[in-house]
Design a protein around this motif. Structure first.
Motif, PDB file in Angstrom:
ATOM      1  N   TYR A  20       0.822  -1.210   0.000  1.00  0.00           N
ATOM      2  CA  TYR A  20       0.000   0.000   0.000  1.00  0.00           C
ATOM      3  C   TYR A  20       0.859   1.266   0.000  1.00  0.00           C
ATOM      4  O   TYR A  20       0.465   2.288   0.544  1.00  0.00           O
ATOM      5  CB  TYR A  20      -0.936   0.016   1.206  1.00  0.00           C
ATOM      6  CG  TYR A  20      -1.841  -1.192   1.278  1.00  0.00           C
ATOM      7  CD1 TYR A  20      -2.633  -1.549   0.198  1.00  0.00           C
ATOM      8  CD2 TYR A  20      -1.893  -1.975   2.423  1.00  0.00           C
ATOM      9  CE1 TYR A  20      -3.457  -2.664   0.258  1.00  0.00           C
ATOM     10  CE2 TYR A  20      -2.725  -3.083   2.493  1.00  0.00           C
ATOM     11  CZ  TYR A  20      -3.493  -3.419   1.402  1.00  0.00           C
ATOM     12  OH  TYR A  20      -4.315  -4.506   1.461  1.00  0.00           O
ATOM     13  N   CYS A  90     -13.597   3.900   3.098  1.00  0.00           N
ATOM     14  CA  CYS A  90     -13.480   3.232   4.407  1.00  0.00           C
ATOM     15  C   CYS A  90     -14.041   1.814   4.322  1.00  0.00           C
ATOM     16  O   CYS A  90     -13.433   0.861   4.811  1.00  0.00           O
ATOM     17  CB  CYS A  90     -14.227   4.006   5.488  1.00  0.00           C
ATOM     18  SG  CYS A  90     -13.413   5.521   6.024  1.00  0.00           S
ATOM     19  N   ALA A  93     -11.769  -0.432   2.284  1.00  0.00           N
ATOM     20  CA  ALA A  93     -10.551  -0.816   3.007  1.00  0.00           C
ATOM     21  C   ALA A  93     -10.829  -1.995   3.938  1.00  0.00           C
ATOM     22  O   ALA A  93     -10.025  -2.919   4.026  1.00  0.00           O
ATOM     23  CB  ALA A  93      -9.995   0.366   3.787  1.00  0.00           C
ATOM     24  N   ASP A  94     -11.962  -1.962   4.621  1.00  0.00           N
ATOM     25  CA  ASP A  94     -12.367  -3.075   5.482  1.00  0.00           C
ATOM     26  C   ASP A  94     -13.789  -2.817   5.954  1.00  0.00           C
ATOM     27  O   ASP A  94     -14.026  -1.881   6.715  1.00  0.00           O
ATOM     28  CB  ASP A  94     -11.438  -3.223   6.679  1.00  0.00           C
ATOM     29  CG  ASP A  94     -11.686  -4.519   7.444  1.00  0.00           C
ATOM     30  OD1 ASP A  94     -12.818  -4.721   7.933  1.00  0.00           O
ATOM     31  OD2 ASP A  94     -10.753  -5.322   7.548  1.00  0.00           O
ATOM     32  N   SER A  98     -14.685  -0.323   9.094  1.00  0.00           N
ATOM     33  CA  SER A  98     -14.910   0.949   8.403  1.00  0.00           C
ATOM     34  C   SER A  98     -15.241   2.105   9.354  1.00  0.00           C
ATOM     35  O   SER A  98     -14.764   3.226   9.155  1.00  0.00           O
ATOM     36  CB  SER A  98     -15.994   0.814   7.334  1.00  0.00           C
ATOM     37  OG  SER A  98     -17.234   0.481   7.914  1.00  0.00           O
ATOM     38  N   ILE A 101     -11.939   3.155  10.943  1.00  0.00           N
ATOM     39  CA  ILE A 101     -11.097   3.828   9.947  1.00  0.00           C
ATOM     40  C   ILE A 101     -11.633   5.231   9.710  1.00  0.00           C
ATOM     41  O   ILE A 101     -10.870   6.203   9.679  1.00  0.00           O
ATOM     42  CB  ILE A 101     -11.043   3.017   8.635  1.00  0.00           C
ATOM     43  CG1 ILE A 101     -10.353   1.674   8.868  1.00  0.00           C
ATOM     44  CG2 ILE A 101     -10.338   3.804   7.532  1.00  0.00           C
ATOM     45  CD1 ILE A 101     -10.507   0.689   7.716  1.00  0.00           C
ATOM     46  N   THR A 126      -3.077  -4.936  12.380  1.00  0.00           N
ATOM     47  CA  THR A 126      -4.213  -5.116  11.461  1.00  0.00           C
ATOM     48  C   THR A 126      -4.841  -3.769  11.140  1.00  0.00           C
ATOM     49  O   THR A 126      -5.125  -3.460   9.982  1.00  0.00           O
ATOM     50  CB  THR A 126      -5.263  -6.058  12.078  1.00  0.00           C
ATOM     51  OG1 THR A 126      -4.664  -7.332  12.285  1.00  0.00           O
ATOM     52  CG2 THR A 126      -6.479  -6.191  11.180  1.00  0.00           C
ATOM     53  N   ASP A 129      -2.618  -1.710   8.862  1.00  0.00           N
ATOM     54  CA  ASP A 129      -2.628  -2.277   7.518  1.00  0.00           C
ATOM     55  C   ASP A 129      -3.848  -1.769   6.746  1.00  0.00           C
ATOM     56  O   ASP A 129      -3.735  -1.320   5.609  1.00  0.00           O
ATOM     57  CB  ASP A 129      -2.643  -3.803   7.582  1.00  0.00           C
ATOM     58  CG  ASP A 129      -2.678  -4.424   6.203  1.00  0.00           C
ATOM     59  OD1 ASP A 129      -1.639  -4.365   5.503  1.00  0.00           O
ATOM     60  OD2 ASP A 129      -3.747  -4.945   5.822  1.00  0.00           O
ATOM     61  N   ARG A 130      -5.024  -1.794   7.388  1.00  0.00           N
ATOM     62  CA  ARG A 130      -6.255  -1.313   6.738  1.00  0.00           C
ATOM     63  C   ARG A 130      -6.240   0.199   6.563  1.00  0.00           C
ATOM     64  O   ARG A 130      -6.763   0.735   5.598  1.00  0.00           O
ATOM     65  CB  ARG A 130      -7.499  -1.716   7.530  1.00  0.00           C
ATOM     66  CG  ARG A 130      -7.731  -3.179   7.716  1.00  0.00           C
ATOM     67  CD  ARG A 130      -7.455  -4.040   6.482  1.00  0.00           C
ATOM     68  NE  ARG A 130      -7.804  -5.412   6.678  1.00  0.00           N
ATOM     69  CZ  ARG A 130      -7.078  -6.303   7.347  1.00  0.00           C
ATOM     70  NH1 ARG A 130      -5.946  -5.950   7.903  1.00  0.00           N
ATOM     71  NH2 ARG A 130      -7.479  -7.550   7.459  1.00  0.00           N
ATOM     72  N   TYR A 131      -5.618   0.884   7.517  1.00  0.00           N
ATOM     73  CA  TYR A 131      -5.472   2.342   7.460  1.00  0.00           C
ATOM     74  C   TYR A 131      -4.640   2.730   6.234  1.00  0.00           C
ATOM     75  O   TYR A 131      -5.016   3.623   5.483  1.00  0.00           O
ATOM     76  CB  TYR A 131      -4.798   2.775   8.764  1.00  0.00           C
ATOM     77  CG  TYR A 131      -4.581   4.259   8.953  1.00  0.00           C
ATOM     78  CD1 TYR A 131      -5.586   5.071   9.452  1.00  0.00           C
ATOM     79  CD2 TYR A 131      -3.341   4.832   8.682  1.00  0.00           C
ATOM     80  CE1 TYR A 131      -5.380   6.425   9.673  1.00  0.00           C
ATOM     81  CE2 TYR A 131      -3.123   6.184   8.904  1.00  0.00           C
ATOM     82  CZ  TYR A 131      -4.139   6.976   9.394  1.00  0.00           C
ATOM     83  OH  TYR A 131      -3.921   8.301   9.604  1.00  0.00           O
ATOM     84  N   LYS A 133      -4.208   0.825   3.650  1.00  0.00           N
ATOM     85  CA  LYS A 133      -5.012   0.401   2.500  1.00  0.00           C
ATOM     86  C   LYS A 133      -6.024   1.490   2.137  1.00  0.00           C
ATOM     87  O   LYS A 133      -6.241   1.783   0.965  1.00  0.00           O
ATOM     88  CB  LYS A 133      -5.739  -0.911   2.819  1.00  0.00           C
ATOM     89  CG  LYS A 133      -6.544  -1.457   1.677  1.00  0.00           C
ATOM     90  CD  LYS A 133      -7.194  -2.785   2.066  1.00  0.00           C
ATOM     91  CE  LYS A 133      -8.009  -3.364   0.937  1.00  0.00           C
ATOM     92  NZ  LYS A 133      -8.664  -4.629   1.352  1.00  0.00           N
TER      93      LYS A 133
END
Length: 157
Positions: A20, A90, A93-94, A98, A101, A126, A129-131, A133
């Motif tokens: 990312y 958001c 991303a997950d 969401s 995030i 985790t 990582d999503r942040y 992303k």
């Protein structure tokens, strides 16, 4: 008693080998874009209120038509599109994270805050990582929208 969160702030730069990866300056640009979310929401409320009070079309002496209500609607649409973009990214991303995030990117909340106050249901690694992303997707979406200005947000997602 006020609670102060001294959690570490996210690093703006990650390794260029990270899946990312975006540049440090692009990250800051997108971060400040998202931090405007509350301003956009407030402006939409103000614009909506002004629509209720003025809905006249004015014609000047030189026969130019001014439509203040139409201008306001265009402004609301632009702000709403930005707000929806942040919300939708958001979710991309997950889906499950969401809301966390969204809280982090629009209010600059640290993981410590999310963990302590909002009880985020994942680990720090985790979440970040999503942040990352989120910002990666947002970066690509905004680049794509700049190239395709006449395309609606729904078509882009």
């Amino acid at each position: 008693m006020a609670v102060i969160f001294l959690g570490t702030r996210n690093r703006p730069e990650v390794s260029s080998s990270n899946k990312y990866y975006i540049s440090k300056h692009r990250f800051y640009e997108l971060k400040h874009f998202c931090l405007q979310y509350r301003e956009w929401s407030s402006k939409c409320d103000i614009y909506k209120e002004s629509i209720r009070s003025s809905s006249l079309i004015q014609v000047n002496k030189d026969i130019t038509v001014q439509d203040p209500t139409g201008d306001i609607f265009a402004s609301i649409e632009e702000l709403y599109t930005k707000m929806q973009m942040v919300k939708n990214v958001c979710k991309l991303a997950d889906e499950q994270l969401s809301s966390y995030i969204f809280e982090a990117v629009t209010k600059d909340r640290s993981f410590a805050y999310l963990q302590t106050v909002l009880e985020i249901p994942c680990s720090r690694s985790t979440f970040y990582d999503r942040y990352r992303k989120f910002y990666y997707i947002l970066s690509n979406l905004r680049k794509w929208r700049l190239r395709n200005k006449n395309t609606s947000l729904n078509e882009s997602l």
